[in-house]
Design a protein around this motif. Structure first.
Motif, PDB file in Angstrom:
ATOM      1  N   ARG A 184      -0.777   5.375   5.768  1.00 41.20           N
ATOM      2  CA  ARG A 184      -1.168   4.790   4.484  1.00 41.20           C
ATOM      3  C   ARG A 184      -2.668   4.538   4.510  1.00 41.20           C
ATOM      4  NH1 ARG A 184       2.903  -0.029   3.448  1.00 41.20           N
ATOM      5  NH2 ARG A 184       3.151  -0.026   5.687  1.00 41.20           N
ATOM      6  N   ARG A 185      -3.346   4.973   3.457  1.00 40.14           N
ATOM      7  CA  ARG A 185      -4.801   4.801   3.355  1.00 40.14           C
ATOM      8  C   ARG A 185      -5.111   3.522   2.594  1.00 40.14           C
ATOM      9  NH1 ARG A 185      -8.827   6.123  -0.363  1.00 40.14           N
ATOM     10  NH2 ARG A 185     -10.850   6.308   0.640  1.00 40.14           N
ATOM     11  N   PHE A 186      -6.036   2.750   3.123  1.00 41.20           N
ATOM     12  CA  PHE A 186      -6.499   1.535   2.454  1.00 41.20           C
ATOM     13  C   PHE A 186      -7.501   1.968   1.390  1.00 41.20           C
ATOM     14  CE2 PHE A 186      -5.668  -1.914   5.877  1.00 41.20           C
ATOM     15  CZ  PHE A 186      -4.372  -1.448   6.032  1.00 41.20           C
ATOM     16  N   SER A 187      -7.025   2.171   0.176  1.00 40.34           N
ATOM     17  CA  SER A 187      -7.809   2.841  -0.865  1.00 40.34           C
ATOM     18  C   SER A 187      -8.862   1.970  -1.528  1.00 40.34           C
ATOM     19  CB  SER A 187      -6.882   3.432  -1.923  1.00 40.34           C
ATOM     20  OG  SER A 187      -5.998   2.450  -2.408  1.00 40.34           O
ATOM     21  N   SER A 188      -8.849   0.654  -1.341  1.00 36.38           N
ATOM     22  CA  SER A 188      -9.861  -0.177  -1.988  1.00 36.38           C
ATOM     23  C   SER A 188     -11.173  -0.215  -1.215  1.00 36.38           C
ATOM     24  CB  SER A 188      -9.338  -1.599  -2.207  1.00 36.38           C
ATOM     25  OG  SER A 188      -9.148  -2.248  -0.963  1.00 36.38           O
ATOM     26  N   LEU A 189     -11.176   0.199   0.041  1.00 39.55           N
ATOM     27  CA  LEU A 189     -12.409   0.237   0.814  1.00 39.55           C
ATOM     28  C   LEU A 189     -13.229   1.449   0.393  1.00 39.55           C
ATOM     29  CD1 LEU A 189     -10.341  -1.464   2.594  1.00 39.55           C
ATOM     30  CD2 LEU A 189     -11.866  -0.936   4.454  1.00 39.55           C
ATOM     31  N   THR A 190     -14.534   1.260   0.210  1.00 40.98           N
ATOM     32  CA  THR A 190     -15.364   2.375  -0.250  1.00 40.98           C
ATOM     33  C   THR A 190     -16.384   2.838   0.783  1.00 40.98           C
ATOM     34  OG1 THR A 190     -16.924   0.870  -1.311  1.00 40.98           O
ATOM     35  CG2 THR A 190     -15.141   1.756  -2.679  1.00 40.98           C
ATOM     36  N   VAL A 191     -16.585   2.080   1.845  1.00 41.94           N
ATOM     37  CA  VAL A 191     -17.566   2.477   2.849  1.00 41.94           C
ATOM     38  C   VAL A 191     -16.945   3.383   3.904  1.00 41.94           C
ATOM     39  CG1 VAL A 191     -19.170   1.627   4.618  1.00 41.94           C
ATOM     40  CG2 VAL A 191     -18.970   0.429   2.440  1.00 41.94           C
ATOM     41  N   SER A 192     -15.663   3.234   4.172  1.00 44.76           N
ATOM     42  CA  SER A 192     -15.023   4.033   5.215  1.00 44.76           C
ATOM     43  C   SER A 192     -13.549   4.226   4.903  1.00 44.76           C
ATOM     44  CB  SER A 192     -15.167   3.331   6.562  1.00 44.76           C
ATOM     45  OG  SER A 192     -14.571   4.092   7.577  1.00 44.76           O
ATOM     46  N   ASN A 193     -12.987   5.290   5.438  1.00 43.39           N
ATOM     47  CA  ASN A 193     -11.542   5.497   5.364  1.00 43.39           C
ATOM     48  C   ASN A 193     -10.884   4.702   6.483  1.00 43.39           C
ATOM     49  OD1 ASN A 193     -11.277   7.391   3.190  1.00 43.39           O
ATOM     50  ND2 ASN A 193     -12.227   8.912   4.517  1.00 43.39           N
ATOM     51  N   VAL A 194      -9.893   3.906   6.120  1.00 45.93           N
ATOM     52  CA  VAL A 194      -9.097   3.155   7.078  1.00 45.93           C
ATOM     53  C   VAL A 194      -7.643   3.511   6.805  1.00 45.93           C
ATOM     54  CG1 VAL A 194      -8.365   0.853   7.824  1.00 45.93           C
ATOM     55  CG2 VAL A 194     -10.758   1.256   7.212  1.00 45.93           C
ATOM     56  N   PRO A 205     -18.005  -4.559   8.282  1.00 47.40           N
ATOM     57  CA  PRO A 205     -17.853  -6.010   8.105  1.00 47.40           C
ATOM     58  C   PRO A 205     -18.031  -6.479   6.657  1.00 47.40           C
ATOM     59  CG  PRO A 205     -19.222  -5.564  10.022  1.00 47.40           C
ATOM     60  CD  PRO A 205     -18.968  -4.247   9.344  1.00 47.40           C
ATOM     61  N   LEU A 206     -18.860  -5.793   5.871  1.00 45.20           N
ATOM     62  CA  LEU A 206     -19.050  -6.190   4.479  1.00 45.20           C
ATOM     63  C   LEU A 206     -17.786  -6.021   3.643  1.00 45.20           C
ATOM     64  CD1 LEU A 206     -22.606  -4.737   3.799  1.00 45.20           C
ATOM     65  CD2 LEU A 206     -21.971  -7.129   4.188  1.00 45.20           C
ATOM     66  N   GLU A 207     -16.840  -5.213   4.128  1.00 48.03           N
ATOM     67  CA  GLU A 207     -15.577  -5.006   3.405  1.00 48.03           C
ATOM     68  C   GLU A 207     -14.390  -5.674   4.104  1.00 48.03           C
ATOM     69  OE1 GLU A 207     -15.902  -1.143   0.717  1.00 48.03           O
ATOM     70  OE2 GLU A 207     -15.530  -0.656   2.821  1.00 48.03           O
ATOM     71  N   ARG A 208     -14.676  -6.639   4.965  1.00 50.41           N
ATOM     72  CA  ARG A 208     -13.597  -7.312   5.710  1.00 50.41           C
ATOM     73  C   ARG A 208     -12.554  -7.914   4.771  1.00 50.41           C
ATOM     74  NH1 ARG A 208     -16.037 -10.995   9.797  1.00 50.41           N
ATOM     75  NH2 ARG A 208     -16.325  -8.978  10.810  1.00 50.41           N
ATOM     76  N   TRP A 209     -12.993  -8.566   3.713  1.00 51.44           N
ATOM     77  CA  TRP A 209     -12.047  -9.198   2.787  1.00 51.44           C
ATOM     78  C   TRP A 209     -11.148  -8.157   2.122  1.00 51.44           C
ATOM     79  CZ3 TRP A 209     -12.108  -8.367  -2.520  1.00 51.44           C
ATOM     80  CH2 TRP A 209     -13.227  -7.679  -3.017  1.00 51.44           C
ATOM     81  N   LEU A 210     -11.682  -6.948   1.864  1.00 54.18           N
ATOM     82  CA  LEU A 210     -10.846  -5.880   1.298  1.00 54.18           C
ATOM     83  C   LEU A 210      -9.818  -5.397   2.321  1.00 54.18           C
ATOM     84  CD1 LEU A 210     -13.565  -3.811  -0.593  1.00 54.18           C
ATOM     85  CD2 LEU A 210     -11.702  -5.137  -1.630  1.00 54.18           C
ATOM     86  N   LEU A 211     -10.238  -5.283   3.569  1.00 54.94           N
ATOM     87  CA  LEU A 211      -9.326  -4.884   4.639  1.00 54.94           C
ATOM     88  C   LEU A 211      -8.172  -5.879   4.748  1.00 54.94           C
ATOM     89  CD1 LEU A 211      -8.724  -3.110   7.221  1.00 54.94           C
ATOM     90  CD2 LEU A 211     -10.068  -4.801   8.465  1.00 54.94           C
ATOM     91  N   LEU A 212      -8.491  -7.168   4.757  1.00 53.55           N
ATOM     92  CA  LEU A 212      -7.448  -8.188   4.862  1.00 53.55           C
ATOM     93  C   LEU A 212      -6.551  -8.202   3.630  1.00 53.55           C
ATOM     94  CD1 LEU A 212      -9.562 -11.018   6.517  1.00 53.55           C
ATOM     95  CD2 LEU A 212      -7.914  -9.484   7.624  1.00 53.55           C
ATOM     96  N   ALA A 213      -7.138  -7.967   2.444  1.00 52.97           N
ATOM     97  CA  ALA A 213      -6.337  -7.906   1.214  1.00 52.97           C
ATOM     98  C   ALA A 213      -5.382  -6.722   1.241  1.00 52.97           C
ATOM     99  CB  ALA A 213      -7.258  -7.825  -0.006  1.00 52.97           C
ATOM    100  N   GLU A 214      -5.842  -5.578   1.741  1.00 54.70           N
ATOM    101  CA  GLU A 214      -4.978  -4.392   1.861  1.00 54.70           C
ATOM    102  C   GLU A 214      -3.810  -4.676   2.806  1.00 54.70           C
ATOM    103  OE1 GLU A 214      -4.898  -1.257   0.567  1.00 54.70           O
ATOM    104  OE2 GLU A 214      -6.864  -0.926  -0.304  1.00 54.70           O
ATOM    105  N   LEU A 215      -4.081  -5.355   3.908  1.00 56.82           N
ATOM    106  CA  LEU A 215      -3.003  -5.708   4.834  1.00 56.82           C
ATOM    107  C   LEU A 215      -1.992  -6.628   4.155  1.00 56.82           C
ATOM    108  CD1 LEU A 215      -4.853  -6.206   8.227  1.00 56.82           C
ATOM    109  CD2 LEU A 215      -2.978  -4.615   7.766  1.00 56.82           C
ATOM    110  N   ARG A 216      -2.488  -7.655   3.447  1.00 55.49           N
ATOM    111  CA  ARG A 216      -1.578  -8.559   2.727  1.00 55.49           C
ATOM    112  C   ARG A 216      -0.740  -7.796   1.715  1.00 55.49           C
ATOM    113  NH1 ARG A 216      -5.943 -11.936   2.817  1.00 55.49           N
ATOM    114  NH2 ARG A 216      -6.558 -11.383   0.699  1.00 55.49           N
TER     115      ARG A 216
END
Length: 185
Positions: A9-19, A37-48
């Motif tokens: 599953r791709r974390f699609s809200s991140l725009t700096v890198s594919n996770v 690190p600037l997109e940490r909150w997006l990473l955590l939101a995607e996990l939630r």
């Protein structure tokens, strides 16, 4: 988040890198790269949004040491106890034991030099728990060393689905953002 092909599953809200989340079920859930690190909150939101807490992940598999791919590794390791895995050549750099990256490689553009200068000033640093080698397997993925983008760049290959996770070895973006579809070599 969107399913690319199960179990990825791709974390699609991140725009700096594919996770990507590799979801092998409880006890086998991994991130391939962990973003800037600037997109940490997006990473955590995607996990939630996926119904997972960071502590439910098994670890982080890094495709290379650049901060847009490894920038949250230290945070995830220290805050949630996740194991971090990287190719041995990039593990040295992540642990601050390797040579500094080139800031002005031959033939680089002004934009590339600017990004490399920022990377040199604010590198991703973390302890690496698993120093990977060519041919190893981790999380059901085969490790293939492809030095060039960094000394320890790797591809992760999932044989069952014939999927290849490439980091920045084959870009599907217009650097530095992942907003453009298609290949950019």
């Amino acid at each position: 988040m969107r399913t690319a092909i199960a179990p990825f599953r791709r974390f699609s809200s991140l725009t700096v890198s594919n996770v990507y989340l590799v979801d092998g079920g409880p006890g086998s859930r991994w991130l391939v790269d962990c973003g800037h690190p600037l997109e940490r909150w997006l990473l955590l939101a995607e996990l939630r949004a996926s119904g997972l807490r960071p502590s439910e992940l098994s670890g982080v598999l890094l495709t290379h040491h650049h901060s847009d791919h490894a920038g949250n590794a230290r945070y995830l390791r220290e805050r949630f106890g996740l194991k971090v895995y990287a190719h041995c050549d990039d593990a040295r750099t992540l642990e601050g034991k390797g040579p500094p990256p080139l800031v002005d490689p031959p033939g680089s553009s002004l934009l590339e030099r600017a990004f490399l200068a920022v990377e040199a000033r604010f590198p991703a640093r973390t302890r690496v728990d698993g120093w990977l080698e060519e041919g190893e397997s981790v999380a059901g993925l085969e490790v293939h060393a492809v030095p060039g983008h960094t000394e320890g760049s790797v591809l992760y290959r999932h044989e069952a689905t014939r999927t290849l996770l490439t980091g920045d070895t084959v870009l599907t973006a217009l650097p530095p953002l992942t907003l453009r579809a298609g290949l950019t070599l």
